[in-house]
Scaffold this active site. Sequence first.
Site, PDB file in Angstrom:
ATOM      1  CG  ASP A 249      -2.064   0.964   1.107  1.00 31.17           C
ATOM      2  OD1 ASP A 249      -3.220   0.525   1.046  1.00 31.17           O
ATOM      3  OD2 ASP A 249      -1.805   2.191   1.057  1.00 31.17           O
TER       4      ASP A 249
ATOM      5  CG  ASN B  45     -12.085  -0.648   4.086  1.00 31.48           C
ATOM      6  OD1 ASN B  45     -12.421  -1.113   5.172  1.00 31.48           O
ATOM      7  ND2 ASN B  45     -10.920  -0.041   3.905  1.00 31.48           N
TER       8      ASN B  45
ATOM      9  N   GLY C 233     -15.646   2.860   4.005  1.00 35.47           N
ATOM     10  CA  GLY C 233     -14.387   3.573   3.778  1.00 35.47           C
ATOM     11  C   GLY C 233     -13.672   3.155   2.509  1.00 35.47           C
ATOM     12  CD  GLN C 234     -14.892  -0.407  -2.443  1.00 38.84           C
ATOM     13  OE1 GLN C 234     -16.057  -0.595  -2.089  1.00 38.84           O
ATOM     14  NE2 GLN C 234     -14.330  -1.040  -3.452  1.00 38.84           N
ATOM     15  CB  SER C 235     -10.690   5.417  -1.111  1.00 38.84           C
ATOM     16  OG  SER C 235      -9.533   4.631  -0.951  1.00 38.84           O
TER      17      SER C 235
ATOM     18  CG  HIS D 268      -8.645  -3.002  -2.264  1.00 35.48           C
ATOM     19  ND1 HIS D 268      -9.555  -2.289  -3.018  1.00 35.48           N
ATOM     20  CD2 HIS D 268      -8.500  -2.325  -1.106  1.00 35.48           C
ATOM     21  CE1 HIS D 268      -9.939  -1.234  -2.339  1.00 35.48           C
ATOM     22  NE2 HIS D 268      -9.325  -1.222  -1.159  1.00 35.48           N
TER      23      HIS D 268
ATOM     24  CG  HIS E 293      -6.818  -2.925   3.221  1.00 34.73           C
ATOM     25  ND1 HIS E 293      -6.080  -1.780   3.012  1.00 34.73           N
ATOM     26  CD2 HIS E 293      -8.045  -2.666   2.711  1.00 34.73           C
ATOM     27  CE1 HIS E 293      -6.839  -0.869   2.417  1.00 34.73           C
ATOM     28  NE2 HIS E 293      -8.034  -1.378   2.228  1.00 34.73           N
TER      29      HIS E 293
END
Length: 113
Positions: free
Chosen positions: A29, A86, A92-94, A99, A101
Amino acid sequence: MGCLFCNIVAKKIPAEIVLENEHVLAFKDVNPQAPSHALVIPKQHLTAIAEATREHAALLGETMLAAREVAEKLGLTESGYRLVVNNGADGGQSVFHLHVHVLGGRQLGWPPG
Ligand code: 5GP
Ligand code: ZN
């Protein structure tokens, strides 16, 4: 092609790759939230876990198994780690390419903020 993570899969955007196979790619990340923080993605574009169906069962299995392998590669198996997905605004997915984490290397708090 507008998807950031599809562009990382296509090697059009550089990333520090931790693991790659036919089905998945894992990379560090860019803004780590723990001493070890990697992202595991299916190479096939899937927007979010909310979009997954039975058709994606094998791909999701490959992604989770790859997350386990990434944790092992990062030396987290013994100390422990957390896998996070997320989803959507409150989650909080951006980045809208699914994916997982992989976070570890410190004691993680619970509940998450
Ligand atoms: P989300 O918030 O969607 O669950 O997680 C997206 C993650 O992607 C964030 O932790 C963010 O730091 C990471 N990220 C965003 N852009 C890039 C990038 O260009 N390269 C890498 N390696 N990670 C990124
Ligand atoms: Zn994508």
